[in-house]
Design a protein around this motif. Structure first.
Motif, PDB file in Angstrom:
ATOM      1  N   ILE A  60       0.778  -1.079   0.209  1.00 48.50           N
ATOM      2  CA  ILE A  60       0.098  -0.276  -0.181  1.00 48.50           C
ATOM      3  C   ILE A  60       1.059   1.398   0.065  1.00 48.50           C
ATOM      4  O   ILE A  60       0.471   1.948  -0.525  1.00 48.50           O
ATOM      5  N   CYS A  61       2.128   1.518   0.667  1.00 48.33           N
ATOM      6  CA  CYS A  61       3.247   2.446   0.863  1.00 48.33           C
ATOM      7  C   CYS A  61       4.197   2.663   1.096  1.00 48.33           C
ATOM      8  O   CYS A  61       4.675   1.307   1.510  1.00 48.33           O
ATOM      9  N   GLY A  62       4.928   2.609   0.421  1.00 51.86           N
ATOM     10  CA  GLY A  62       6.386   3.013   1.159  1.00 51.86           C
ATOM     11  C   GLY A  62       7.153   3.598   2.120  1.00 51.86           C
ATOM     12  O   GLY A  62       8.356   3.186   2.245  1.00 51.86           O
ATOM     13  N   SER A  67       3.961  -0.631   9.343  1.00 54.53           N
ATOM     14  CA  SER A  67       2.709  -0.541  10.206  1.00 54.53           C
ATOM     15  C   SER A  67       1.783  -1.481   9.878  1.00 54.53           C
ATOM     16  O   SER A  67       1.151  -2.508  10.349  1.00 54.53           O
ATOM     17  N   HIS A  68       1.747  -1.493   8.618  1.00 53.30           N
ATOM     18  CA  HIS A  68       0.568  -2.139   7.907  1.00 53.30           C
ATOM     19  C   HIS A  68       1.227  -3.768   7.968  1.00 53.30           C
ATOM     20  O   HIS A  68       0.005  -4.880   8.280  1.00 53.30           O
ATOM     21  N   SER A  69       2.577  -3.964   7.392  1.00 48.78           N
ATOM     22  CA  SER A  69       3.098  -5.357   8.024  1.00 48.78           C
ATOM     23  C   SER A  69       2.339  -5.731   9.640  1.00 48.78           C
ATOM     24  O   SER A  69       1.970  -6.886   9.869  1.00 48.78           O
ATOM     25  N   VAL A 425      -8.238   0.191   7.178  1.00 47.52           N
ATOM     26  CA  VAL A 425      -7.957   1.714   7.745  1.00 47.52           C
ATOM     27  C   VAL A 425      -7.187   2.347   8.179  1.00 47.52           C
ATOM     28  O   VAL A 425      -7.056   2.591   9.177  1.00 47.52           O
ATOM     29  N   THR A 426      -6.263   3.401   7.127  1.00 47.21           N
ATOM     30  CA  THR A 426      -4.955   3.973   7.703  1.00 47.21           C
ATOM     31  C   THR A 426      -5.953   5.500   8.704  1.00 47.21           C
ATOM     32  O   THR A 426      -6.757   5.627   8.397  1.00 47.21           O
ATOM     33  N   PRO A 427      -4.615   6.048   8.936  1.00 53.13           N
ATOM     34  CA  PRO A 427      -4.791   7.490   9.469  1.00 53.13           C
ATOM     35  C   PRO A 427      -4.982   8.409   8.627  1.00 53.13           C
ATOM     36  O   PRO A 427      -5.760   9.206   9.078  1.00 53.13           O
ATOM     37  N   THR A 428      -4.608   8.025   7.477  1.00 53.40           N
ATOM     38  CA  THR A 428      -4.769   9.537   7.042  1.00 53.40           C
ATOM     39  C   THR A 428      -6.629   9.548   6.410  1.00 53.40           C
ATOM     40  O   THR A 428      -7.068  10.607   5.711  1.00 53.40           O
ATOM     41  N   CYS A 429      -6.922   8.330   6.327  1.00 54.96           N
ATOM     42  CA  CYS A 429      -8.336   8.075   6.440  1.00 54.96           C
ATOM     43  C   CYS A 429      -8.786   9.404   7.542  1.00 54.96           C
ATOM     44  O   CYS A 429     -10.170   9.740   7.034  1.00 54.96           O
TER      45      CYS A 429
HETATM   46 NI1  NFE Z   1       1.426   6.112   3.435  1.00 56.89          NI
HETATM   47 FE1  NFE Z   1       0.258   5.285   6.093  1.00 56.89          FE
HETATM   48  C1  NFE Z   1       1.409   5.976   7.501  1.00 56.89           C
HETATM   49  C2  NFE Z   1      -0.562   4.148   7.072  1.00 56.89           C
HETATM   50  S1  NFE Z   1      -1.230   7.269   6.348  1.00 56.89           S
HETATM   51  S2  NFE Z   1       2.022   6.429   5.188  1.00 56.89           S
HETATM   52  O1  NFE Z   1       1.707   6.246   8.401  1.00 56.89           O
HETATM   53  O2  NFE Z   1      -1.659   3.507   7.266  1.00 56.89           O
HETATM   54  O3  NFE Z   1      -2.360   6.470   6.118  1.00 56.89           O
END
Ligand code: NFE
Ligand code: MG
Length: 523
Positions: A60-62, A67-69, A425-429
């Motif tokens: 999802i993100c580099g 944190s996703h792991s 559900v991410t923090p930026t959401c």
């Molecule tokens: Ni792509 Fe992420 C963080 C997550 S932000 S940086 O920190 O989850 O929504």
């Protein structure tokens, strides 16, 4: 007559954010934040082996992959009914901690400083929105030097995570039951050398620089408050059941000093203003089964990702859903964590503002780095960090943790040995969400209201408010929508019905082939 300003993309953040604000009599009176790309990772996961989730969701993100792991393996540990050993807990903490240090240093020096310091008139700083900067000329030279120094320490944090994690971004070492690397004394020594350097850098550069910035721009201690509702899921387990954490779980309402409990069932994602179906969705379970579910305003354990053609939903304006706690918007991030965890209250005037977000992030960087020194000393060289476990053929589970930008949750459902539902559900959401079912603005939108804007052709005050949240739209939304192939790096704005292109405002992390930037212009 209000002046409408559209910034698209709003740069120096991760991913692609379109922001529209209306300014009247020198103040923002309305704001709309749009995630312009669809993520779709939830749907990619359906039908796969549950053990793939920690590898796939990291993509999802580099910037915050670890944190996703972590969220994915916490959910899988729960599904498998396994408790990880101390070495696994510590290795997971150390690699995620290194990723947090990298992310926070990046945010302050490389994404934030150009909003406040007149950087050299050359790449990568030009073109830029050079206005209302109080740090100019000779005074800016020391800040530019620190910007460059910080690059070195970001790299150290990145390399450090790879010592135990194997590689960065996207370490393959997080698995249900623990961590696949058995630490060696050489790895511990190398990790420790980087970490000591970073603690010195944080103490002698980052903290003093964040404090100096807040003294040079004290007005930003009272700009950008928003709702003042703060949410933290907590992270960095201090014992193996996870009952004690370095950064605590809790929430605060309107800046109160009372920390309240988090009830996961109170979380819902609203889709009223998002490009998702709020009617009914048919979800295939396996080759011959399906379930029918309402698409709107669900707890993520029952959530669906059912995108609609934007043309069919005129009131919607974002690919982000709107997560809410008991139908109320909450801000996630380092400031929320410091409020909920405690010491922050004794350290600074505990406000909620642009500068408080930067100060909390700096203070948290030191707190985490120092805790990592303690954990490193507790690591047992040569001792396995993996407890054998097996994934059940059916289960529901969730994993709550903290990404650098705030509260992160993964919700998992396993049916017939395969993933039948996955919701992220991410923090930026939370932070960059659009309006919800009750019409309440998202936290960034709300924080922008009443922000003074001196020159609508160069609305740098707006950038400062948005950047204080450190948004990552890549985390919030991901898969690109085929568009007209346009790139817009200028700020089109509207004055008395006439469109004017303000000068452009800096470089983005990754340029995208473009969505239909001009779609929402009205004249
Ligand atoms: Ni792509 Fe992420 C963080 C997550 S932000 S940086 O920190 O989850 O929504
Ligand atoms: Mg300049």
């Amino acid at each position: 007559m209000p002046i409408k300003i559209q910034i698209d993309p709003l740069s120096r953040l991760e991913g692609h954010l379109r922001l529209e604000v209306q300014v009247e009599s020198g103040y923002v009176m309305d704001a709309r934040a749009s995630g312009t790309l669809f993520r779709g990772f939830e749907n990619i996961l359906i039908g796969r082996d549950p053990r793939d989730s920690q590898h796939i969701t990291q993509r999802i993100c580099g910037v915050c992959p670890v944190s996703h792991s972590m969220a994915a393996v916490i959910a899988l540990d729960a599904a498998c009914g396994v408790t990880v050993n101390d070495n696994a807990r510590i290795l997971r903490n150390l690699v995620m901690g290194a990723n947090l240090l990298d992310s926070h240093i990046l945010h302050f020096y490389h994404l934030t400083l150009p909003d406040f310091v007149d950087m050299p008139d050359m790449a990568p700083w030009d073109p830029t929105m050079d206005s209302l900067k109080k740090i100019t000329g000779a005074a800016s030279e020391v800040w530019v030097a620190h910007y460059l120094e910080a690059l070195k320490h970001r790299r150290q944090a990145h390399e450090m995570a790879a010592i135990f994690g194997g590689k960065l971004p996207h370490p393959p070492t997080y698995v249900p039951g623990g961590f696949t690397n058995t630490p060696t004394s050489d790895q511990i020594k190398r990790f420790g050398a980087y970490l000591n350097d970073l603690v010195t850098f944080i103490n002698s550069y980052y903290l003093p620089d964040a404090q100096a910035l807040s003294q040079i721009y004290p007005e930003y201690l009272s700009i950008g408050k928003g709702y003042g509702n703060l949410l933290s899921f907590g992270c960095f387990d201090l014992d193996s059941p996870g009952s004690s954490k370095l950064l605590a779980r809790g929430r605060v309402v309107n800046g109160s000093s009372t920390v309240q409990a988090v009830d996961v069932q109170a979380i819902t994602e609203h889709v009223n203003h998002s490009w998702y179906s709020n009617r009914t969705a048919v979800i295939p379970l396996d080759d011959d089964g399906f379930t029918v579910i309402s698409g709107g305003n669900l707890n993520p354990a029952r959530g669906v990702t059912d995108p609609v053609d934007p043309a069919t939903k005129p009131n919607a304006y974002s690919w982000l859903k709107a997560p809410r706690y008991a139908n109320v918007p909450y801000e996630a991030g380092p400031l929320a964590r410091m409020f909920v965890t405690g010491p922050y209250l004794d350290w600074q005037p505990a406000g909620i503002s642009v500068m408080d977000r930067h100060l909390a992030r700096a203070y948290e960087t030191l707190k985490v780095a120092q805790a990592m020194q303690t954990w490193l000393a507790q690591l047992q060289a040569g001792q396995k960090a993996y407890t054998p476990c097996s994934v059940p053929s059916s289960a529901t589970a969730f994993g709550l943790t903290e990404a650098p930008r705030g509260a992160l949750g993964h919700w998992l459902q396993i049916t017939n040995g395969k993933i039948s539902r996955y919701q992220v559900v991410t923090p930026t959401c939370w932070n960059a969400s659009p309006r919800d079912a009750g019409g309440l603005l998202g936290p960034i939108e709300k924080a922008l209201i009443d922000t003074p804007v001196q020159d609508p052709t160069r609305p740098i005050e707006v950038l400062r408010v948005v950047h204080s949240f450190d948004p990552c739209l890549a985390c919030a939304v991901h898969v690109m929508r085929p568009g007209a192939g346009k790139k817009v790096f200028a700020i089109p704005h509207f004055h008395g019905g006439e469109e004017v292109h303000a000068h452009s405002h800096g470089r983005d992390h990754c340029h995208h082939p473009g969505s239909d930037h001009h779609r929402d212009h009205d004249h």
